[in-house]
Design a protein around this motif. Structure first.
Motif, short mmCIF file in Angstrom:
data_model
loop_
_atom_site.label_atom_id
_atom_site.label_comp_id
_atom_site.label_asym_id
_atom_site.label_seq_id
_atom_site.Cartn_x
_atom_site.Cartn_y
_atom_site.Cartn_z
N TYR A 285 0.68 -1.40 -0.11
CA TYR A 285 -0.13 0.26 -0.11
C TYR A 285 0.62 1.11 0.08
CZ TYR A 285 -3.68 3.22 1.28
OH TYR A 285 -4.20 4.62 1.15
N ARG B 121 2.61 6.06 -2.82
CA ARG B 121 2.65 6.71 -1.98
C ARG B 121 3.50 7.83 -0.93
NH1 ARG B 121 -1.52 2.86 -1.97
NH2 ARG B 121 -3.31 3.83 -2.86
N PHE C 39 -10.57 0.35 -9.81
CA PHE C 39 -9.49 0.21 -9.63
C PHE C 39 -9.45 -1.37 -10.26
CE2 PHE C 39 -6.01 -2.14 -7.72
CZ PHE C 39 -4.73 -1.17 -8.16
N ASN D 262 -5.25 -0.30 -3.15
CA ASN D 262 -5.69 0.54 -2.82
C ASN D 262 -6.21 0.26 -1.05
OD1 ASN D 262 -5.71 2.47 -4.49
ND2 ASN D 262 -7.90 2.18 -5.88
#
Length: 167
Positions: A20, A24, A85, A33
């Motif tokens: 994850y 990010r 997604f 996600n």
């Protein structure tokens, strides 16, 4: 006809959180996600596939489309068919359980079967997976069995395939 590999079967929450973080807080592209506890992988009901050619593992949309359609034909759910997604490498079978069910502690029964393993006419849901001719095989299996016959790995006498009990 594609060389296929399977990866990312079970992921614990730590591994899921590391994925994850990609794109990010860590370098790389966003690949999920789902945080830990939010992925079907965390419940041992999913796996990812890849093209087993070094350097081309995720390069072929055609490969994922074929693999995904085959998995769906067998009764599984393919991430490539999702809206939003799209996750082409992702395959899962939850037996009808939702992520919320899994998070609340529900689990797939130990004797759960995929739809192609069930026989609706049999009260116990069992089906004997034996076929005597190519015509009787499910569509997803025909090409593979024909290749095995042509290469001499399987044989038949015109009345059936010569398979040992363990096959």
């Amino acid at each position: 006809g594609y060389p296929m590999g399977i990866s990312s079967t079970y992921r614990d929450n730590e591994a899921q959180n590391a994925l994850y973080a990609k794109g990010r807080t860590q370098p790389g592209n966003i690949v999920t996600n789902a945080k830990g506890g939010q992925s079907i992988h965390n419940y041992r009901l999913a796996f990812d596939v890849f093209l087993n050619i070094k350097g081309q593992e995720y390069s072929s949309v055609a490969f994922f489309d074929v693999a995904g359609r085959e998995w769906q034909a067998m009764g599984g759910e393919w991430g490539g068919s999702w809206k939003g997604f799209v996750d082409r490498p992702h395959m899962q079978f939850t037996g009808g359980l939702t992520l919320s069910d899994l998070q609340r502690g529900k689990r797939l029964a130990d004797d759960a079967k995929m739809p192609w393993e069930r026989d609706n006419d049999d009260s116990e849901g069992e089906i004997e997976m034996r076929y005597n001719t190519i015509k009787e095989l499910p569509e997803w299996a025909k090409a593979t069995i024909e290749k095995l016959l042509n290469k001499g790995y399987l044989s038949g006498d015109g009345k059936g395939l010569n398979l040992s009990e363990d096959m």
